[in-house]
Design a protein around this motif. Sequence first.
Motif, short mmCIF file in Angstrom:
data_model
loop_
_atom_site.label_atom_id
_atom_site.label_comp_id
_atom_site.label_asym_id
_atom_site.label_seq_id
_atom_site.Cartn_x
_atom_site.Cartn_y
_atom_site.Cartn_z
N LEU A 333 0.85 -1.18 0.00
CA LEU A 333 0.00 0.00 0.00
C LEU A 333 0.89 1.24 0.00
O LEU A 333 1.66 1.45 0.94
CB LEU A 333 -0.91 0.01 1.23
CG LEU A 333 -1.82 1.23 1.36
CD1 LEU A 333 -2.85 1.26 0.23
CD2 LEU A 333 -2.51 1.26 2.72
N ARG A 356 -4.84 -3.77 -3.71
CA ARG A 356 -4.22 -3.75 -2.38
C ARG A 356 -4.96 -2.75 -1.49
O ARG A 356 -5.25 -3.03 -0.32
CB ARG A 356 -2.74 -3.39 -2.49
CG ARG A 356 -2.05 -3.08 -1.16
CD ARG A 356 -2.06 -4.28 -0.22
NE ARG A 356 -1.21 -5.35 -0.72
CZ ARG A 356 -1.20 -6.58 -0.20
NH1 ARG A 356 -2.00 -6.87 0.81
NH2 ARG A 356 -0.42 -7.52 -0.70
N VAL A 360 -7.08 -3.44 2.11
CA VAL A 360 -6.90 -2.70 3.37
C VAL A 360 -8.24 -2.13 3.83
O VAL A 360 -8.57 -2.18 5.03
CB VAL A 360 -5.84 -1.60 3.21
CG1 VAL A 360 -5.78 -0.71 4.45
CG2 VAL A 360 -4.47 -2.22 2.94
N GLU A 363 -10.27 -4.71 5.69
CA GLU A 363 -9.87 -4.91 7.08
C GLU A 363 -10.35 -3.76 7.96
O GLU A 363 -10.80 -3.96 9.09
CB GLU A 363 -8.34 -5.05 7.15
CG GLU A 363 -7.83 -6.31 6.44
CD GLU A 363 -6.32 -6.32 6.26
OE1 GLU A 363 -5.72 -7.41 6.35
OE2 GLU A 363 -5.73 -5.24 6.02
N GLN A 364 -10.26 -2.54 7.42
CA GLN A 364 -10.68 -1.38 8.21
C GLN A 364 -12.19 -1.36 8.41
O GLN A 364 -12.68 -1.10 9.53
CB GLN A 364 -10.19 -0.10 7.53
CG GLN A 364 -8.67 0.03 7.54
CD GLN A 364 -8.18 1.24 6.78
OE1 GLN A 364 -8.87 1.78 5.92
NE2 GLN A 364 -6.96 1.68 7.08
N THR A 439 -2.62 -12.22 3.51
CA THR A 439 -2.79 -11.04 2.65
C THR A 439 -1.46 -10.59 2.05
O THR A 439 -1.45 -9.69 1.21
CB THR A 439 -3.41 -9.88 3.44
OG1 THR A 439 -2.60 -9.61 4.59
CG2 THR A 439 -4.81 -10.24 3.90
N ASP A 447 2.13 -3.80 4.88
CA ASP A 447 1.60 -2.45 5.00
C ASP A 447 2.26 -1.70 6.15
O ASP A 447 2.40 -2.23 7.26
CB ASP A 447 0.09 -2.50 5.28
CG ASP A 447 -0.67 -3.22 4.18
OD1 ASP A 447 -0.24 -3.13 3.03
OD2 ASP A 447 -1.69 -3.86 4.50
N ARG A 452 -1.66 2.95 6.08
CA ARG A 452 -3.03 2.51 6.34
C ARG A 452 -3.87 3.66 6.91
O ARG A 452 -5.03 3.83 6.55
CB ARG A 452 -3.02 1.31 7.29
CG ARG A 452 -2.42 0.05 6.70
CD ARG A 452 -2.32 -1.06 7.74
NE ARG A 452 -3.64 -1.52 8.17
CZ ARG A 452 -4.29 -2.53 7.63
NH1 ARG A 452 -3.77 -3.21 6.61
NH2 ARG A 452 -5.48 -2.90 8.09
#
Length: 467
Positions: A333, A356, A360, A363-364, A439, A447, A452
Amino acid sequence: MIVLHEKIDVPRPVHEAFAYVQDFCTTTEWDATAITATRLTPGPIAVGTRFEVVCDMPVGSVTLCYTITRLEPDKVLELHGTCRLFEVTDVIHFSETASGTHIDYRASFELKVPLGPAHGPVKRGMQRMGRKSVEGLRLALEDDFPVPEISPANARADHWVLPGLALFSRLGYKKGRKHWYPMSAWMGDKHVVITGASSGLGLATATALAERGATLTLVLRNPDKAKKLLDQLRRDTGNHNISIELADLSLMAEVEALVKRLQAKARPIDVLINNAGALFNSRTETAEGIEKSFALLLLSPYRLTEGLRPLLAAAPRARVINVVSGGMYSQPLAIDKLVAKESDYSGSVAYARAKRGLMVLTEQWADDWAADGIVVNAMHPGWADTPGVESALPGFHKLTRRILRSPEEGADTIIWLAVATEAGKVSGKLFLDREPRTTHLLGKTADRPEERKRLQPFLDSFPAPAG
């Protein structure tokens, strides 16, 4: 004649149990003898609907042609099957109980060839087969399977990188399916929104979910294709609870308009599948002045999903499924590289970087939306033979075409994430072949926390379209 007769009780409403069993393609999920099953008759399942089922039986491998001869919804299903060795009549009775459904399953075989002294052993073998198959049906309808975990073999393959990449091929699909659980969850009361459903993975997903009775909202760009697709899906699946929303998802104005239309309808969304995408080998900008790969592959699903959050939160245990790509394994990322400049543009790299970013976000969102009961996961389809791959990566397609997955094989994990009960018990994961996967295959793509943190503010920095 050889008669197999078994009875089971399952904790499912009778309409759900009947709907699952009447589609005889599900036999591959619960009948230990069924290798493949295909519906040969388009339209709604009814008297006259035909199926082809390949079975591995005590008398050898056989291809059975089944026809539904009696169908009383939620009460009786009767099928007649024929093959080179025997004819079989399956009669299945369903009745409501205080705790669910009672199923009475009787299969009567008329052998076409005399077995002589082998008749007794064959009869006992087939009766064992019948008990095992109906026990499989019981387990399928109980639908109480463990939370998905990565297998030790796949964990080792991911660790060594190249074996992990090899499983992106059809080999990985064939290897994985040997250990899969049935998907009997009821979809008749679910509303599913799918982007990019005109071909490839999206069409395979839409078809499978329509066959399971889900109400579908399909987001497409081309009105001519949309009309043909709608007619095709309704004709092939018999499901008329399908509607089309037209939007060019590379344009934020159209994304925003789509969100407003769906919000105005006020129908909760049980499943949102962010599948729309394309690989652009030449750098172009949209009419809004945004680099097109970034706009379509990352900014668009971000704004769409954020905008539909209230409708997702209004559904019980909603699911968001983000379709990413194995190509993301090659890129970290890097916020400052998400919008590629003309001087260093590569279509495949821009695609990988956007995917990518979407991983992320997955996940967030999983963390941030847990309190709303929204499950968010990502999947990648492996190497699938889709029109997009053939047109955008002709060299790769030519080199790998013998080992590519079909669109249906590539879409399987999308469908599983949308349907399977156990798939709703985990969030924030990346799946391949129904297993959570790493991942990052390479340490250099890990990352950085500061990147992030920058991702969502960066996506929010693009101004909302005027009007």
